[in-house]
Scaffold this motif. Structure first.
Motif, PDB file in Angstrom:
ATOM      1  N   LEU A  21       0.466  -3.835 -12.324  1.00 22.96           N
ATOM      2  CA  LEU A  21       1.279  -2.617 -12.351  1.00 22.96           C
ATOM      3  C   LEU A  21       1.216  -1.872 -11.018  1.00 22.96           C
ATOM      4  CD1 LEU A  21       0.473  -1.234 -15.922  1.00 22.96           C
ATOM      5  CD2 LEU A  21       2.612  -2.225 -15.155  1.00 22.96           C
ATOM      6  N   PHE A  22       0.016  -1.806 -10.431  1.00 19.95           N
ATOM      7  CA  PHE A  22      -0.096  -1.131  -9.131  1.00 19.95           C
ATOM      8  C   PHE A  22       0.676  -1.890  -8.054  1.00 19.95           C
ATOM      9  CE2 PHE A  22      -3.719   1.292 -10.935  1.00 19.95           C
ATOM     10  CZ  PHE A  22      -3.306   2.556 -10.545  1.00 19.95           C
ATOM     11  N   SER A  23       0.696  -3.218  -8.170  1.00 26.71           N
ATOM     12  CA  SER A  23       1.459  -4.013  -7.196  1.00 26.71           C
ATOM     13  C   SER A  23       2.950  -3.706  -7.318  1.00 26.71           C
ATOM     14  CB  SER A  23       1.241  -5.513  -7.416  1.00 26.71           C
ATOM     15  OG  SER A  23      -0.112  -5.785  -7.458  1.00 26.71           O
ATOM     16  N   ILE A  24       3.427  -3.676  -8.549  1.00 24.53           N
ATOM     17  CA  ILE A  24       4.854  -3.374  -8.757  1.00 24.53           C
ATOM     18  C   ILE A  24       5.156  -1.966  -8.244  1.00 24.53           C
ATOM     19  CG2 ILE A  24       6.665  -3.061 -10.502  1.00 24.53           C
ATOM     20  CD1 ILE A  24       5.216  -5.156 -12.214  1.00 24.53           C
ATOM     21  N   ASP A  25       4.236  -1.048  -8.546  1.00 27.42           N
ATOM     22  CA  ASP A  25       4.397   0.339  -8.112  1.00 27.42           C
ATOM     23  C   ASP A  25       4.500   0.398  -6.582  1.00 27.42           C
ATOM     24  OD1 ASP A  25       4.349   3.138  -8.059  1.00 27.42           O
ATOM     25  OD2 ASP A  25       2.166   3.189  -7.919  1.00 27.42           O
ATOM     26  N   TRP A  26       3.638  -0.364  -5.921  1.00 23.73           N
ATOM     27  CA  TRP A  26       3.644  -0.362  -4.449  1.00 23.73           C
ATOM     28  C   TRP A  26       4.982  -0.901  -3.928  1.00 23.73           C
ATOM     29  CZ3 TRP A  26       4.268  -3.848  -0.500  1.00 23.73           C
ATOM     30  CH2 TRP A  26       3.954  -3.382   0.789  1.00 23.73           C
ATOM     31  N   ILE A  27       5.439  -1.992  -4.533  1.00 25.90           N
ATOM     32  CA  ILE A  27       6.699  -2.612  -4.081  1.00 25.90           C
ATOM     33  C   ILE A  27       7.859  -1.624  -4.241  1.00 25.90           C
ATOM     34  CG2 ILE A  27       8.397  -4.418  -4.629  1.00 25.90           C
ATOM     35  CD1 ILE A  27       5.936  -6.194  -5.387  1.00 25.90           C
ATOM     36  N   ILE A  28       7.915  -0.979  -5.397  1.00 23.23           N
ATOM     37  CA  ILE A  28       9.019  -0.031  -5.652  1.00 23.23           C
ATOM     38  C   ILE A  28       8.912   1.178  -4.710  1.00 23.23           C
ATOM     39  CG2 ILE A  28      10.048   1.537  -7.358  1.00 23.23           C
ATOM     40  CD1 ILE A  28       9.092  -0.489  -9.518  1.00 23.23           C
ATOM     41  N   SER A  29       7.709   1.702  -4.585  1.00 21.71           N
ATOM     42  CA  SER A  29       7.540   2.908  -3.761  1.00 21.71           C
ATOM     43  C   SER A  29       7.824   2.616  -2.289  1.00 21.71           C
ATOM     44  CB  SER A  29       6.115   3.449  -3.903  1.00 21.71           C
ATOM     45  OG  SER A  29       5.896   3.794  -5.232  1.00 21.71           O
ATOM     46  N   PHE A  30       7.401   1.445  -1.833  1.00 24.91           N
ATOM     47  CA  PHE A  30       7.641   1.080  -0.436  1.00 24.91           C
ATOM     48  C   PHE A  30       9.149   1.042  -0.157  1.00 24.91           C
ATOM     49  CE2 PHE A  30       8.261  -1.762   3.133  1.00 24.91           C
ATOM     50  CZ  PHE A  30       7.262  -1.384   4.021  1.00 24.91           C
ATOM     51  N   GLY A  31       9.880   0.410  -1.067  1.00 26.05           N
ATOM     52  CA  GLY A  31      11.337   0.334  -0.916  1.00 26.05           C
ATOM     53  C   GLY A  31      11.944   1.732  -0.921  1.00 26.05           C
ATOM     54  N   ALA A  32      11.484   2.552  -1.861  1.00 23.07           N
ATOM     55  CA  ALA A  32      12.047   3.912  -1.989  1.00 23.07           C
ATOM     56  C   ALA A  32      11.778   4.743  -0.738  1.00 23.07           C
ATOM     57  CB  ALA A  32      11.464   4.597  -3.219  1.00 23.07           C
ATOM     58  N   ARG A  33      10.622   4.514  -0.125  1.00 24.61           N
ATOM     59  CA  ARG A  33      10.281   5.279   1.088  1.00 24.61           C
ATOM     60  C   ARG A  33      11.148   4.884   2.280  1.00 24.61           C
ATOM     61  NH1 ARG A  33       4.946   4.629  -0.519  1.00 24.61           N
ATOM     62  NH2 ARG A  33       4.642   2.895   0.900  1.00 24.61           N
ATOM     63  N   HIS A  34      11.798   3.721   2.184  1.00 17.97           N
ATOM     64  CA  HIS A  34      12.605   3.247   3.315  1.00 17.97           C
ATOM     65  C   HIS A  34      14.097   3.368   3.065  1.00 17.97           C
ATOM     66  CE1 HIS A  34       8.696   1.701   4.446  1.00 17.97           C
ATOM     67  NE2 HIS A  34       9.163   1.711   5.685  1.00 17.97           N
ATOM     68  N   VAL A  35      14.458   4.118   2.062  1.00 17.28           N
ATOM     69  CA  VAL A  35      15.887   4.364   1.826  1.00 17.28           C
ATOM     70  C   VAL A  35      16.357   5.352   2.895  1.00 17.28           C
ATOM     71  CG1 VAL A  35      17.556   5.332   0.206  1.00 17.28           C
ATOM     72  CG2 VAL A  35      15.630   4.002  -0.650  1.00 17.28           C
ATOM     73  N   ASN A  36      17.518   5.087   3.472  1.00 13.70           N
ATOM     74  CA  ASN A  36      17.996   6.006   4.512  1.00 13.70           C
ATOM     75  C   ASN A  36      19.377   6.579   4.183  1.00 13.70           C
ATOM     76  OD1 ASN A  36      19.468   3.717   4.883  1.00 13.70           O
ATOM     77  ND2 ASN A  36      19.418   3.784   7.109  1.00 13.70           N
ATOM     78  N   VAL A  37      19.908   6.214   3.051  1.00 15.80           N
ATOM     79  CA  VAL A  37      21.193   6.792   2.627  1.00 15.80           C
ATOM     80  C   VAL A  37      20.979   7.587   1.340  1.00 15.80           C
ATOM     81  CG1 VAL A  37      22.683   5.034   3.648  1.00 15.80           C
ATOM     82  CG2 VAL A  37      21.735   4.666   1.377  1.00 15.80           C
TER      83      VAL A  37
END
Lengths: 319, 488
Positions: A21-37
Motif C-alpha cells: 500500500l505504501f508503494s502504491i501511495d508513493w507511486i500515486i503521490s509522485f505522479g500527483a506532485r509532477h502534474v503541471n496542468v
C-alpha cells in the motif's frame, strides 16, 4: 495459545500489505506532485517555486476562465500566469498567495480578481485533493487546518486516509504527472502551454442552478474580507503592485444579486488598500451575451476581448 | 458512526482489543459502554428513550415469568408491547399519520389542528424495537427465561454491531452468548475480518459507486430517457443489495471477531426463482420475525378460512412489512405488491409445478429468475422514489422501448461534457464492469456455497484479500453515504 501463534501469519500479511500500500501511495503521490496542468498543477508549480511571472493572477472560476494569460502575455509583452483556481475562496487560496509572495522575486504585479461571490462566507475546504501533494507544507497544512481541522489532520497524518477524499480524476492526473516527469525530467518542471488559463468555448447558457439560487442575497463575510486585506498588505510589503480587480460579469448577474452595491463598496474599500482598483462590472462587455457562458463567467470569446481591454490598462500601469 | 468511516475502524480496533484484554466478568460492561457510545454518536439524547424501553422490557420480562396465570402474563406483555410500539409509532409514524389526517381535513375544507412535529428518527429504532419485542414475546411463550442481569439484557438490545440495522436477533440465540466465556480464536478473527472486508467492499466500491449513477437519474427523472431509467432501476437493485448485505456482513464480521455469532441476513436473494424464495433469502431476520410473530399467529387464528387464512396472513404481513420499512404510501404499496405476488405464488403452486415438469429445468429456472428479478426491480422503484406519481412515470417510461429516444443514454451536462448517468463514458463502463463482476462473483459464491476466495490456494487467497483492501482504499466512495436501511 495455538490461535496466538497463528497470529504471526496475519501479522506477516499485514506487513506485506502495508509495504504494498505504501508503494502504491508513493507511486500515486509522485505522479500527483509532477502534474503541471489544471488546478493541481498550478498548486504544484507555485509550491515548487516554478512560477514567477511579471503579472500573476489569483481568483476563482471567474478568473480561471476569464483571464486569457497567453493573450495578455502577447499584448503586454510581459510574462503572465493565471493562478486562479475554480471554486476556491480566498481563505483557501491564502496559503498559495502567501507562498508566492515569499519566493517570487521577478514578479511585479499581482491581480486579485474578485467575482461577485468572492466576499461571501464559505465553509469547509473545497476539493482538498488539489492540495494533497503539498499538504506536508506547513503553510498549506495550517491554512487547511483552520478551515477543517479534522480533515486536514487526517489527510496529513493518517496513512491512506487521503484516498477516501480523492476522485478518480486524481489518479488520472497522477498518471499524467508521471508522463510529464518522464518526458521532461532533464528540463525540470515545465509550465503548461495555456499558462493556467482554461478557455471555455461555450456559448451562453443559463447560470448554474446553485449560483442562481444563492444569488438573491450575498452577505459579506468579515473574515474573508480580513484575509484579503491581509494578503494585500503582505503582497505590497514584498514590493509587488497589487491590483484589486472586479471581474466582468453579465448584467443579468447584477440583477440576481440584491445587495450588489453593498458588495461593490466592500470591494472598493479593498481596492483602496491596494495599488490599483479596476472595476469591470460595468464594462461594455457586460451587456453582450456572446462574451459569456452564463451570468457570472466569460467564455473564450469574451476573455479574448477582455484581455485586450485589460492589457491596455496594465501597459499603462506597468510602464 | 458509520461502519464505512475511519471513526468506526478506530472504534472497532480499540473495543476488540480491550474486549480480549479485560477479564471475562468485565466484558459485558465494556460492550455495553461501547454500544452506548456508538448509539450516542448519532444523537445522544435518544439514549434515554432507548434506556426507557429497555427498562420497561426488562421489568416486564421478569414480571411475565413470575406472574401466575396467562391473563396476568398477557397484561405485562401488552404493557411491554405498548411501550415499544408507542415509541416506534410516535417517532416513525406520527407525522405520516398526521399528514394523512391533514389530507382528509383539507378534503372537507378544514385545516388540521394537530401540529406537525420536527422529529428525527432515532437510529435503528425499527430494528431494536422488534428485537426487544421478540424478547418479551418469547418470555411470554415460555421459550425464554427472563434475563435477570440488567446489563446483559441492555446489551442484548444495544449490542453495537447490530444496533443500527440488525440483524434482528432472538433472545434464545443472543442472550446465552453474552453469558458465555469467550476465548480469542484465530479462526473467528479471520472469518470475521473476511466478512467485514467483503462487506466494506460491497458498500464502498459497488453500492456507493452505483449510487452516484442512480441518484443522478432519480434526482431528475424527467431529464432522462426510458433506457436510462430502466438501467437506473436495475442498478438500484444491486445498490440496495450491496448496501444492506454489505452492512450485514460488517455487522456479522465485527461480532464474529469477538466470538459472537449473529444470524445470517442474506443468502444471495437476487438469484431467487420466486418472490417467496426471495423473502426466504432477503433480510432473513425480519422475514422470520414477521413469520413467527405476525403471520403464523394470524394463520392459526383464522385456520377455519383454509387457504384464505394463508392469503390473509400474507397480505397483512406484507402490509406491515411495507409500513415497517418506511412511513410513506410508497413503502406500503411496495409491501402490498410483494404480498400479492407471494399470495399468487401460493395459490398457483400446482399449475406452476406442472409447468416445471413440462419445460426443461434450465429454461424454467432461468425464466423464473428473470421474472422474479424483473418484479423486484419494478417494485423497488416505489421503494426508491418516495412518490407514487414519479414511480408510475418511471415504470411507464422505462418499459416503453418503442418510444422515441428510448436508447439515448448520453446526457449533455452544463459544461458540455457528454455523460452517461452522471459519469464520463469510461467511468460509466468501469462501473458497469464492476457491477457485472460482482454479480458473477456473487453467483459463484451462490453456486459453490462457499466464499469465492476459499476455492483457491492460500497464496491466491491472501492476494485476493490484499486486492480487496487496495480496491477499498483506492477505489472506494467514502462521502456521506449512509446505509440505506439506517433510515428504517
Amino acid at each position: 495459545m495455538k490461535s496466538i501463534k497463528r497470529l504471526k501469519y496475519l501479522l506477516l500479511f499485514v506487513i506485506l500489505l502495508g509495504v504494498l500500500l505504501f508503494s502504491i501511495d508513493w507511486i500515486i503521490s509522485f505522479g500527483a506532485r509532477h502534474v503541471n496542468v489544471s488546478d493541481l498543477g498550478k498548486i504544484n508549480l507555485i509550491f515548487n517555486h516554478r512560477v514567477d511571472p511579471d503579472i500573476m493572477i489569483f481568483g476563482a472560476s471567474d478568473a480561471e476562465w476569464g483571464f486569457d494569460a497567453p493573450e495578455l502575455q502577447r499584448l503586454t509583452h510581459r510574462t503572465v500566469y493565471n493562478g486562479a483556481i475554480d471554486g476556491t475562496h480566498y481563505r483557501q487560496l491564502a496559503c498559495l498567495i502567501d507562498e508566492f509572495a515569499q519566493y517570487a522575486t521577478h514578479n511585479r504585479a499581482v491581480i486579485l480578481s474578485l467575482g461577485p461571490f468572492a466576499l461571501r462566507a464559505r465553509m469547509g475546504v473545497r476539493e482538498i485533493e488539489r492540495y494533497l501533494p503539498v499538504i506536508g507544507n506547513q503553510n498549506v497544512y495550517e491554512s487547511l487546518y483552520d478551515m477543517d481541522a479534522d480533515l486536514a489532520f487526517k489527510c496529513r497524518y493518517i496513512p491512506f486516509y487521503k484516498y477516501t477524499e480523492v476522485s478518480s480524476n486524481y489518479y488520472r492526473q497522477s498518471f499524467e504527472g508521471w508522463k510529464t516527469y518522464i518526458k521532461s525530467r532533464r528540463q525540470g518542471f515545465p509550465l503548461d502551454t495555456m499558462l493556467g488559463y482554461v478557455p471555455d468555448p461555450q456559448a451562453w447558457q443559463r447560470a448554474p442552478k446553485n449560483a442562481t439560487n444563492d444569488a438573491s442575497n450575498v452577505p459579506i463575510d468579515k473574515f474573508t474580507y480580513q484575509v484579503l486585506a491581509d494578503l494585500i498588505r503582505e503582497l505590497r510589503s514584498k514590493g509587488k503592485k497589487v491590483i484589486v480587480l472586479v471581474s466582468p460579469f453579465h448584467q443579468s448577474g447584477v440583477a440576481l444579486i440584491k445587495n450588489w452595491e453593498q458588495i461593490r463598496s466592500g470591494m472598493q474599500a479593498l481596492g483602496a488598500m491596494a495599488d490599483y482598483y479596476m472595476d469591470f462590472s460595468t464594462s461594455t462587455l457586460t451587456t453582450q451575451k456572446d462574451y459569456f457562458r452564463n451570468s457570472f463567467h466569460l467564455n473564450a470569446n469574451g476573455s479574448k476581448v477582455f484581455a485586450s481591454i485589460l492589457a491596455e490598462q496594465l501597459n499603462r500601469i506597468l510602464k | 458512526m458509520l461502519f464505512n468511516s475511519f471513526g468506526f475502524l478506530v472504534f472497532f480496533i480499540v473495543v476488540t482489543c480491550l474486549y480480549f484484554l479485560l477479564p471475562n466478568r468485565a466484558r459485558w460492561s465494556l460492550l455495553l459502554l461501547a454500544s452506548c457510545f456508538f448509539y450516542m454518536f448519532f444523537k445522544w439524547e435518544y439514549i434515554f428513550i432507548l434506556l426507557f424501553t429497555i427498562a420497561v422490557d426488562y421489568y416486564a420480562g421478569i414480571k411475565i415469568e413470575s406472574a401466575e396465570g396467562v391473563e396476568r402474563k398477557r397484561k405485562w406483555l401488552i404493557l411491554s408491547l405498548i411501550a415499544n410500539i408507542g415509541v416506534l409509532a410516535f417517532f416513525k409514524y406520527y407525522n405520516f399519520l398526521n399528514g394523512n389526517i391533514s389530507g382528509l381535513y383539507s378534503l372537507l375544507g378544514y385545516k388540521n389542528p394537530i401540529p406537525y412535529l420536527h422529529i428525527i428518527l432515532p437510529i435503528g429504532l425499527s430494528f431494536h424495537t422488534f428485537q426487544a419485542m421478540s424478547y418479551t414475546i418469547e418470555v411470554f411463550r415460555g421459550h425464554q427465561n427472563a434475563e435477570r442481569h440488567f446489563g446483559i439484557y441492555a446489551l442484548y438490545v444495544m449490542f453495537y454491531p447490530q444496533l443500527a440495522a440488525g440483524p434482528i436477533e432472538r433472545p434464545q440465540h443472543m442472550l446465552p452468548q453474552f453469558h458465555e466465556r469467550k476465548q480469542f480464536d484465530y479462526d473467528n478473527l479471520i472469518i470475521g475480518l473476511r466478512l467485514m472486508l467483503w462487506g466494506i467492499f460491497k458498500k464502498v466500491v459497488i453500492a456507493d459507486r452505483v449510487a452516484m449513477a442512480v441518484d443522478t437519474v432519480y434526482g431528475d427523472v424527467h431529464e432522462y430517457s426510458g433506457g436510462c431509467l430502466l438501467l437506473a432501476a436495475i442498478l438500484y437493485a444491486f445498490q440496495i443489495y450491496c448496501d444492506f448485505s454489505g452492512y450485514s456482513d460488517i455487522a456479522l464480521g465485527s461480532a464474529r471477531v469477538m466470538g459472537f455469532n449473529l444470524m445470517r441476513n442474506f443468502d444471495h436473494p437476487l438469484y431467487s426463482k420466486s418472490v417467496t424464495e426471495f423473502w426466504r433469502k432477503w433480510h432473513i431476520s425480519l422475514s422470520t420475525w414477521l413469520y413467527d410473530y405476525l403471520y403464523l399467529p394470524i394463520v392459526i387464528a383464522k385456520r377455519d378460512w383454509n387457504k384464505f387464512a394463508v392469503a390473509f396472513g400474507l397480505m397483512v404481513t406484507f402490509f406491515i412489512s411495507g409500513l415497517w420499512h418506511g412511513a410513506a404510501w410508497t413503502f406500503v404499496f411496495w409491501g402490498v405488491l410483494h404480498g400479492l405476488a407471494v399470495t399468487y405464488e401460493f395459490l398457483s403452486k400446482k399449475p406452476r409445478n406442472r409447468l416445471a415438469k413440462v419445460l426443461p429445468n434450465w429454461l424454467y429456472s432461468a425464466t423464473c429468475r428473470i421474472l422474479t428479478l424483473a418484479f423486484l426491480v419494478i417494485t423497488w422503484i416505489f421503494f426508491r422514489t418516495g412518490s407514487m406519481s414519479q414511480s408510475f412515470y418511471i415504470i411507464k417510461t422505462a418499459f416503453n422501448p418503442l418510444a422515441k429516444g428510448y436508447f439515448h443514454l448520453m446526457y449533455r451536462e452544463l459544461n458540455d461534457d457528454l455523460t452517461i448517468m452522471g459519469f464520463a463514458r469510461w467511468k460509466f463502463f468501469a462501473v458497469m464492469l464492476g457491477v457485472v463482476g460482482f454479480a458473477v462473483a456473487d453467483w459463484l459464491i451462490y453456486k459453490k456455497r462457499q466464499f469465492i476466495l476459499f476455492q483457491v490456494s492460500q497464496g491466491l487467497r491472501w492476494a485476493g484479500y490484499a486486492l480487496l483492501v487496495i480496491c477499498i482504499i483506492f477505489m472506494g466512495v467514502f462521502h456521506s453515504n449512509q446505509f440505506i436501511y439506517f433510515q428504517f
